[in-house]
Design a protein around this motif. Structure first.
Motif, PDB file in Angstrom:
ATOM      1  N   GLY A 101       0.776  -1.236   0.000  1.00  0.00           N
ATOM      2  CA  GLY A 101       0.000   0.000   0.000  1.00  0.00           C
ATOM      3  C   GLY A 101       0.806   1.284   0.000  1.00  0.00           C
ATOM      4  O   GLY A 101       0.244   2.364   0.102  1.00  0.00           O
ATOM      5  N   LEU A 102       2.141   1.169  -0.095  1.00  0.00           N
ATOM      6  CA  LEU A 102       2.945   2.389  -0.128  1.00  0.00           C
ATOM      7  C   LEU A 102       2.871   3.040  -1.514  1.00  0.00           C
ATOM      8  O   LEU A 102       2.649   2.366  -2.512  1.00  0.00           O
ATOM      9  CB  LEU A 102       4.410   2.078   0.220  1.00  0.00           C
ATOM     10  CG  LEU A 102       4.721   2.065   1.720  1.00  0.00           C
ATOM     11  CD1 LEU A 102       4.081   0.878   2.399  1.00  0.00           C
ATOM     12  CD2 LEU A 102       6.215   2.052   1.953  1.00  0.00           C
ATOM     13  N   THR A 103       3.058   4.347  -1.536  1.00  0.00           N
ATOM     14  CA  THR A 103       3.021   5.057  -2.815  1.00  0.00           C
ATOM     15  C   THR A 103       4.382   4.955  -3.507  1.00  0.00           C
ATOM     16  O   THR A 103       5.393   4.627  -2.873  1.00  0.00           O
ATOM     17  CB  THR A 103       2.690   6.545  -2.617  1.00  0.00           C
ATOM     18  OG1 THR A 103       3.774   7.162  -1.909  1.00  0.00           O
ATOM     19  CG2 THR A 103       1.405   6.730  -1.817  1.00  0.00           C
ATOM     20  N   TYR A 104       4.394   5.264  -4.815  1.00  0.00           N
ATOM     21  CA  TYR A 104       5.650   5.238  -5.573  1.00  0.00           C
ATOM     22  C   TYR A 104       6.696   6.152  -4.943  1.00  0.00           C
ATOM     23  O   TYR A 104       7.869   5.811  -4.869  1.00  0.00           O
ATOM     24  CB  TYR A 104       5.407   5.680  -7.018  1.00  0.00           C
ATOM     25  CG  TYR A 104       4.525   4.753  -7.806  1.00  0.00           C
ATOM     26  CD1 TYR A 104       4.890   3.420  -7.984  1.00  0.00           C
ATOM     27  CD2 TYR A 104       3.342   5.197  -8.382  1.00  0.00           C
ATOM     28  CE1 TYR A 104       4.096   2.554  -8.717  1.00  0.00           C
ATOM     29  CE2 TYR A 104       2.535   4.340  -9.118  1.00  0.00           C
ATOM     30  CZ  TYR A 104       2.912   3.021  -9.280  1.00  0.00           C
ATOM     31  OH  TYR A 104       2.133   2.180 -10.003  1.00  0.00           O
ATOM     32  N   ARG A 105       6.250   7.320  -4.517  1.00  0.00           N
ATOM     33  CA  ARG A 105       7.185   8.291  -3.921  1.00  0.00           C
ATOM     34  C   ARG A 105       7.761   7.784  -2.607  1.00  0.00           C
ATOM     35  O   ARG A 105       8.929   8.012  -2.309  1.00  0.00           O
ATOM     36  CB  ARG A 105       6.473   9.630  -3.678  1.00  0.00           C
ATOM     37  CG  ARG A 105       6.034  10.320  -4.950  1.00  0.00           C
ATOM     38  CD  ARG A 105       7.208  10.998  -5.628  1.00  0.00           C
ATOM     39  NE  ARG A 105       6.788  11.685  -6.846  1.00  0.00           N
ATOM     40  CZ  ARG A 105       7.584  12.402  -7.617  1.00  0.00           C
ATOM     41  NH1 ARG A 105       8.860  12.533  -7.289  1.00  0.00           N
ATOM     42  NH2 ARG A 105       7.133  12.977  -8.702  1.00  0.00           N
ATOM     43  N   PRO A 120      -1.255   2.047   5.691  1.00  0.00           N
ATOM     44  CA  PRO A 120       0.012   1.605   6.243  1.00  0.00           C
ATOM     45  C   PRO A 120       0.883   2.775   6.694  1.00  0.00           C
ATOM     46  O   PRO A 120       0.919   3.822   6.055  1.00  0.00           O
ATOM     47  CB  PRO A 120       0.669   0.882   5.062  1.00  0.00           C
ATOM     48  CG  PRO A 120       0.118   1.570   3.856  1.00  0.00           C
ATOM     49  CD  PRO A 120      -1.243   2.108   4.223  1.00  0.00           C
ATOM     50  N   THR A 121       1.540   2.596   7.798  1.00  0.00           N
ATOM     51  CA  THR A 121       2.602   3.510   8.199  1.00  0.00           C
ATOM     52  C   THR A 121       3.861   2.655   8.310  1.00  0.00           C
ATOM     53  O   THR A 121       3.771   1.444   8.436  1.00  0.00           O
ATOM     54  CB  THR A 121       2.323   4.174   9.560  1.00  0.00           C
ATOM     55  OG1 THR A 121       2.177   3.153  10.545  1.00  0.00           O
ATOM     56  CG2 THR A 121       1.059   5.019   9.513  1.00  0.00           C
ATOM     57  N   SER A 151      11.036   3.979 -12.340  1.00  0.00           N
ATOM     58  CA  SER A 151      11.407   2.561 -12.441  1.00  0.00           C
ATOM     59  C   SER A 151      10.355   1.683 -11.778  1.00  0.00           C
ATOM     60  O   SER A 151       9.970   0.647 -12.320  1.00  0.00           O
ATOM     61  CB  SER A 151      12.750   2.303 -11.759  1.00  0.00           C
ATOM     62  OG  SER A 151      13.766   3.046 -12.373  1.00  0.00           O
ATOM     63  N   ILE A 152       9.901   2.099 -10.598  1.00  0.00           N
ATOM     64  CA  ILE A 152       8.927   1.310  -9.847  1.00  0.00           C
ATOM     65  C   ILE A 152       7.621   1.207 -10.636  1.00  0.00           C
ATOM     66  O   ILE A 152       7.039   0.128 -10.778  1.00  0.00           O
ATOM     67  CB  ILE A 152       8.684   1.932  -8.454  1.00  0.00           C
ATOM     68  CG1 ILE A 152      10.004   1.998  -7.670  1.00  0.00           C
ATOM     69  CG2 ILE A 152       7.653   1.123  -7.688  1.00  0.00           C
ATOM     70  CD1 ILE A 152       9.999   2.992  -6.535  1.00  0.00           C
ATOM     71  N   LEU A 153       7.208   2.353 -11.180  1.00  0.00           N
ATOM     72  CA  LEU A 153       6.009   2.382 -12.021  1.00  0.00           C
ATOM     73  C   LEU A 153       6.146   1.406 -13.196  1.00  0.00           C
ATOM     74  O   LEU A 153       5.219   0.655 -13.514  1.00  0.00           O
ATOM     75  CB  LEU A 153       5.809   3.811 -12.537  1.00  0.00           C
ATOM     76  CG  LEU A 153       4.544   4.129 -13.319  1.00  0.00           C
ATOM     77  CD1 LEU A 153       3.384   4.357 -12.367  1.00  0.00           C
ATOM     78  CD2 LEU A 153       4.746   5.370 -14.174  1.00  0.00           C
ATOM     79  N   ASN A 154       7.326   1.393 -13.802  1.00  0.00           N
ATOM     80  CA  ASN A 154       7.565   0.493 -14.931  1.00  0.00           C
ATOM     81  C   ASN A 154       7.523  -0.975 -14.511  1.00  0.00           C
ATOM     82  O   ASN A 154       7.012  -1.820 -15.239  1.00  0.00           O
ATOM     83  CB  ASN A 154       8.915   0.803 -15.590  1.00  0.00           C
ATOM     84  CG  ASN A 154       8.880   2.109 -16.363  1.00  0.00           C
ATOM     85  OD1 ASN A 154       7.807   2.558 -16.786  1.00  0.00           O
ATOM     86  ND2 ASN A 154      10.023   2.735 -16.536  1.00  0.00           N
ATOM     87  N   TRP A 155       8.068  -1.286 -13.340  1.00  0.00           N
ATOM     88  CA  TRP A 155       8.053  -2.673 -12.856  1.00  0.00           C
ATOM     89  C   TRP A 155       6.626  -3.121 -12.562  1.00  0.00           C
ATOM     90  O   TRP A 155       6.252  -4.252 -12.867  1.00  0.00           O
ATOM     91  CB  TRP A 155       8.901  -2.819 -11.583  1.00  0.00           C
ATOM     92  CG  TRP A 155      10.368  -2.581 -11.803  1.00  0.00           C
ATOM     93  CD1 TRP A 155      11.049  -2.718 -12.984  1.00  0.00           C
ATOM     94  CD2 TRP A 155      11.326  -2.142 -10.842  1.00  0.00           C
ATOM     95  NE1 TRP A 155      12.367  -2.403 -12.793  1.00  0.00           N
ATOM     96  CE2 TRP A 155      12.574  -2.042 -11.504  1.00  0.00           C
ATOM     97  CE3 TRP A 155      11.255  -1.828  -9.476  1.00  0.00           C
ATOM     98  CZ2 TRP A 155      13.735  -1.652 -10.846  1.00  0.00           C
ATOM     99  CZ3 TRP A 155      12.411  -1.431  -8.820  1.00  0.00           C
ATOM    100  CH2 TRP A 155      13.630  -1.341  -9.505  1.00  0.00           C
ATOM    101  N   VAL A 156       5.839  -2.209 -11.961  1.00  0.00           N
ATOM    102  CA  VAL A 156       4.445  -2.542 -11.647  1.00  0.00           C
ATOM    103  C   VAL A 156       3.688  -2.869 -12.935  1.00  0.00           C
ATOM    104  O   VAL A 156       2.916  -3.826 -13.003  1.00  0.00           O
ATOM    105  CB  VAL A 156       3.774  -1.377 -10.878  1.00  0.00           C
ATOM    106  CG1 VAL A 156       2.257  -1.558 -10.819  1.00  0.00           C
ATOM    107  CG2 VAL A 156       4.351  -1.271  -9.466  1.00  0.00           C
TER     108      VAL A 156
END
Ligand code: ZN
Length: 139
Positions: A59-63, A95-96, A75-80
């Motif tokens: 549930g964490l954001t890309y940032r 989530p924290t 990169s993370i966006l591309n992997w997803v």
């Protein structure tokens, strides 16, 4: 990682030609083709891909993942996209997370108040640990 041949013409005659985005760039002496080799080995790359996707699923954001792993959110966006990762939507929990070393982690667990909530997981993160804890949104 060792390279033996130019990927364009398969020549073994190439020279180092600068660093581009943390990668060693080479220039082929036969065909003048430029190519790069990732400085990190494939094993390390896979480690960060797995961690990034794991954190994304939690549930964490890309940032946030970018800040934690030091991997570009692009990169993370591309992997997803590449691995077609879809996370289940659950708006009732958020989530924290904390980054802790082994001592801090054991201190955290000494206070039972810290263990109350909707659950937590711990994942290895280099020489430290990341703890993700879920909390219910208060309505
Ligand atoms: Zn070449």
């Amino acid at each position: 990682m060792k390279i033996d041949l130019c990927p364009n013409c398969s020549s073994d005659r190439y020279i180092k030609s600068g660093i581009i985005k943390n990668r060693q760039r080479y220039k082929c002496k036969e065909c003048s083709y430029f190519f790069t080799v990732n400085k990190l080995g494939k094993k390390i790359d896979d480690y960060y891909v797995n961690k990034a996707l794991q954190l994304y699923l939690e549930g964490l954001t890309y940032r946030e993942i970018e800040r934690i792993l030091g991997v570009s959110h692009v990169s993370i966006l591309n992997w997803v996209k590449k691995y077609n990762i879809k996370r289940p939507y659950n708006g009732n929990y958020h989530p924290t997370y904390k980054i802790l070393n082994a001592d801090e982690l054991s201190n955290y667990f000494k206070d039972s108040n810290n263990l109350v909530g909707a659950g937590l997981i711990i994942t290895e993160l280099g020489d430290k640990f990341m703890m993700i804890k879920w909390e219910r949104f208060k309505n």
